[in-house]
Design an enzyme around this catalytic site. Structure first.
Site, short mmCIF file in Angstrom:
data_model
loop_
_atom_site.label_atom_id
_atom_site.label_comp_id
_atom_site.label_asym_id
_atom_site.label_seq_id
_atom_site.Cartn_x
_atom_site.Cartn_y
_atom_site.Cartn_z
N HIS A 1 0.60 -6.48 5.94
CA HIS A 1 0.46 -7.51 4.90
C HIS A 1 0.29 -8.89 5.54
CE1 HIS A 1 4.62 -9.14 5.18
NE2 HIS A 1 4.98 -7.89 5.43
N ASP B 1 0.95 -11.85 3.73
CA ASP B 1 1.78 -12.90 3.11
C ASP B 1 3.12 -13.01 3.83
OD1 ASP B 1 2.38 -10.29 2.09
OD2 ASP B 1 3.52 -11.21 0.45
N ASP C 1 7.52 -11.15 10.66
CA ASP C 1 7.17 -10.39 9.43
C ASP C 1 5.97 -11.03 8.76
OD1 ASP C 1 7.27 -8.65 7.32
OD2 ASP C 1 9.15 -9.39 6.51
N GLU D 1 3.10 -8.57 -0.43
CA GLU D 1 4.08 -7.55 -0.07
C GLU D 1 5.50 -8.05 -0.28
OE1 GLU D 1 6.82 -5.14 2.42
OE2 GLU D 1 6.43 -7.29 2.61
N GLU D 2 5.69 -9.38 -0.18
CA GLU D 2 7.05 -9.93 -0.18
C GLU D 2 7.57 -10.23 -1.59
OE1 GLU D 2 8.85 -9.83 2.30
OE2 GLU D 2 7.72 -10.13 4.15
N GLU E 1 4.66 -3.24 10.35
CA GLU E 1 5.92 -3.96 10.11
C GLU E 1 6.75 -4.03 11.39
OE1 GLU E 1 7.23 -5.36 7.36
OE2 GLU E 1 5.97 -4.62 5.72
N HIS F 1 12.41 -12.92 7.81
CA HIS F 1 12.88 -13.81 6.73
C HIS F 1 13.87 -14.85 7.22
CE1 HIS F 1 11.91 -10.50 3.48
NE2 HIS F 1 11.03 -10.55 4.46
#
Lengths: 356, 356
Positions: free
Chosen positions: B69, B71, B99, B129-130, B158, B333
């Site tokens: 992903h 985003d 990430d 995705e988030e 990932e 994150h």
């Protein structure tokens, strides 16, 4: 239109109800009560905010406070009042017809008419009873002019279906807080679940058998309940805190301190104990001679009061106090609040006979 | 400035990170990826929203999807990126460096450079995705153009610290609701306490011993937790409802239906069971020949994935899938998100060797 104190106590109840007086908006009704009493030669009339005091000064050796609040909970399409009949019974329907304009009306009529009661009487109409305790007019007077509450006995005209309700349970609120460690719930074993740790608290509450305790001939039923519970952060996080908010209602034979000790012994092993609120109960005081005489005169049965009421404020001042007034308390605050008018007359007659 | 696919995968990671692409704001980065790949003769490039597909059509008998992903979670003062050293290790620091811009960058570089991989490859960069699952770009493609996901094996880039994480636990959320009867807490015996009735639910959760289940050689650890609890109306009211919100993470050997049956058997005797959310787990699929060959080629250890990931979407389509990418997932994150740049190079090298 000014209040007509020569009207019946039923009619006077109707007049008081039709003056809207939701808590915080008592000025008009207080003005009317003050105006109606001012100038009566047997009464000294005083005002403190929207609280009105009228007292006799006959030099009797006993003094009685007869008090009632003049505010109501909010109106919900239930004013102005109307009379309605249901079978043989005539009712006055509308906001305040139970809680507690009839008690206030009876007091107003008797204050005006009884120029020489057999005890000195301090008549009292107060504001802000239906809201938080820090606004309560009676509590304010106890702080600012406690001498005006001096008495040997007190009667609160709260609805009691014409029975005499003595004293009240104490009430205490506290949190029991459990802690844990947050973690993503996909890796739950990295955390510790605070909600799971509240299980023993709920078990203790569910298993608790509350006591019923006789105090001066009245039986006070205790209770212990979780009233709120909250815990957790999000749907994917192991919760690190859970708060159980508990309400303990305890018989007036226990002091607040004793109640607290009992609860701490029970819950401190299960979580962090945080006392939030504590109000002492009030013993019924029905073994006092004046109280006995009052009970005999009004011919009413005595019963325990469970909810905390302003009776406890008198109790805290060392004055025995009871609730006695027209109206079914289960209809207080209801949208279909209504009082059987015969109860108003009966209450007026009983008080008049006792005081005459 | 256009992306420079001739730069190192470390430099390309930096370029991708410095294009802000918080979920919902992926257009610019998708434009850049599309522009960089369009015109390369060995790739067919397609776009669906802000999802870019680039695929070889070499007629190989096996096809692999390599997806990631584009985003990120919101920026918090951690862009633009910077390089920093800590002892002997060089890091790229900033939002997205774990990430999962490095995984996206490695895929982008290899997509451009490997004109003749030994399997056909569908390279895929997707949006959203988030955020909630209904926005997920991969899920959207599975609905609108499922044929683009046809493959024998899938790799999601990932962060996995360079290990191969196979499959994932399923996850299920449900409420267990207890009911009671409201009453004033001064007369608690007139009501029935819904919070007290939640005690057996918490007891069952606290006593539950989650299983660890081996699936195709990987051990999946299950868990069962109350993640939220709420009950009660006010401090003086016996509560008539209590809701315990539970999260069950179950090994991919159980179907969602089986997990639901298990939970209903456990909790339906204790309250009203309301299923809120259910996502199937994914078997690791590591017994598939392509997966075995991939594991041998990259020389990485296989481990179970506990959290639910998009791997499960491939699993639902019958495609064995694993997570494999640079970066420490525990820094995903985090505001101090950073990746050891050597992990990026290692991942690129391993994938290149496997595909060449």
């Amino acid at each position: 239109m000014p209040l007509d104190l020569s009207a019946s106590s039923i009619e006077l109840t109707r007049q008081l109800c039709d003056i809207e007086s939701v808590s915080g908006d008592e000025r008009e009704i207080a003005d009317e009560i003050e105006a109606a009493l001012t100038g009566l030669p047997h009464l000294e009339v005083l005002r403190e905010g929207d609280l009105i005091v009228a007292r006799t000064r006959l030099g009797r050796d006993r003094r009685v406070v007869i008090a009632g609040h003049i505010d109501t909970v909010p109106i919900n399409g239930n004013l102005p009042t109307r009379f309605e009949t249901d079978g043989d019974v005539t009712y006055l329907w509308g906001r305040g017809t139970v809680d507690m304009k009839p008690g206030a009306a009876v007091a107003l009529k008797l204050a005006a008419e009884l120029a020489e009661p057999n005890v000195d009487v301090t008549w009292l109409w107060y504001d802000h009873e239906e809201v938080t305790s820090d606004l309560n007019g009676l509590a304010r007077l106890a702080r600012t002019r406690p001498e005006l509450l001096d008495a040997d006995f007190a009667i609160l005209g709260e609805p009691s279906n014409g029975a005499v309700e003595g004293g009240c349970n104490g009430t205490m609120r506290f949190d029991v807080v459990t802690r844990g460690i947050r973690a993503h719930s996909a890796r739950a074993w990295m955390g510790e679940n605070a909600i799971h740790r509240a299980a023993p608290i709920l078990n203790a509450l569910a298993a608790f058998e509350p006591e019923s305790i006789e105090v001066e001939g009245l039986v006070y039923r205790e209770s212990l309940n979780a009233v709120l519970i909250a815990g957790g952060v999000a749907g994917n996080v192991i919760p690190d805190e859970c708060v159980v908010h508990v309400n303990y209602r305890f018989a007036p034979s226990r002091s607040g301190k004793e109640a607290e000790v009992k609860m701490r012994a029970m819950f401190e092993p299960l979580g962090e104990f945080v006392l939030r609120d504590l109000a002492e109960g009030a013993r019924p005081g029905l073994d006092d001679p004046l109280a006995k005489q009052f009970l005999a005169a009004v011919g009413a049965e005595a019963a325990p009061k469970y909810g905390w009421t302003d009776v406890a404020r008198f109790s805290a001042l060392g004055i025995p106090a009871v609730n006695y007034g027209p109206g079914d308390p289960s209809l207080a605050h209801a949208d279909d609040e209504r009082v059987a008018v015969e109860q108003i007359t009966a209450c007026e007659r009983a008080l008049r006979e006792w005081l005459a």
